[in-house]
Design a protein around this motif. Structure first.
Motif, short mmCIF file in Angstrom:
data_model
loop_
_atom_site.label_atom_id
_atom_site.label_comp_id
_atom_site.label_asym_id
_atom_site.label_seq_id
_atom_site.Cartn_x
_atom_site.Cartn_y
_atom_site.Cartn_z
N ASN A 296 43.10 -15.47 33.47
CA ASN A 296 44.08 -15.15 32.43
C ASN A 296 44.51 -16.40 31.67
OD1 ASN A 296 44.08 -12.41 32.95
ND2 ASN A 296 45.82 -12.50 34.33
N SER A 297 44.75 -17.48 32.40
CA SER A 297 45.17 -18.73 31.77
C SER A 297 44.08 -19.30 30.87
CB SER A 297 45.53 -19.77 32.83
OG SER A 297 46.67 -19.37 33.55
N SER B 46 41.56 -18.47 23.52
CA SER B 46 42.03 -17.81 22.31
C SER B 46 42.72 -18.80 21.38
CB SER B 46 42.97 -16.67 22.68
OG SER B 46 43.52 -16.08 21.54
N LYS B 47 43.54 -19.67 21.94
CA LYS B 47 44.23 -20.69 21.15
C LYS B 47 43.24 -21.68 20.54
CE LYS B 47 48.43 -20.29 23.85
NZ LYS B 47 49.31 -20.89 24.84
N THR C 193 41.57 -17.65 29.51
CA THR C 193 41.36 -16.74 28.39
C THR C 193 42.38 -17.00 27.30
OG1 THR C 193 40.41 -15.07 29.86
CG2 THR C 193 41.19 -14.31 27.71
N SER C 194 43.62 -17.21 27.70
CA SER C 194 44.67 -17.53 26.73
C SER C 194 44.38 -18.85 26.02
CB SER C 194 46.02 -17.60 27.45
OG SER C 194 47.02 -18.05 26.57
#
Length: 62
Positions: free
Chosen positions: A12-13, A19-20, A15-16
């Motif tokens: 999750n980290s 995205s950034k 992937t975030s």
């Protein structure tokens, strides 16, 4: 060996962060050192996510 929960949290980290990075690279001038660094960072994040997926599959299929 990381647990399934740890792997999912890491995924999750990452992937975030990916995205950034995808949004940030659009603002960088091509052929600049910052752009090159971001391209390499994105590749590394994608590899990391693939490896996490492989480990999660091993845990799930066990």
């Amino acid at each position: 060996m990381p647990t399934e929960i740890e792997l999912k949290e890491a995924k999750n980290s990452l992937t975030s962060l990916l995205s950034k990075c995808d949004r940030a690279i659009l603002k960088l001038e091509e052929k600049s050192s910052q752009h090159t660094l971001m391209v390499r960072r994105i590749k590394a994040l994608n590899i990391s996510l693939q490896l996490i997926d492989i480990e999660l599959e091993k845990i799930i299929s066990a």
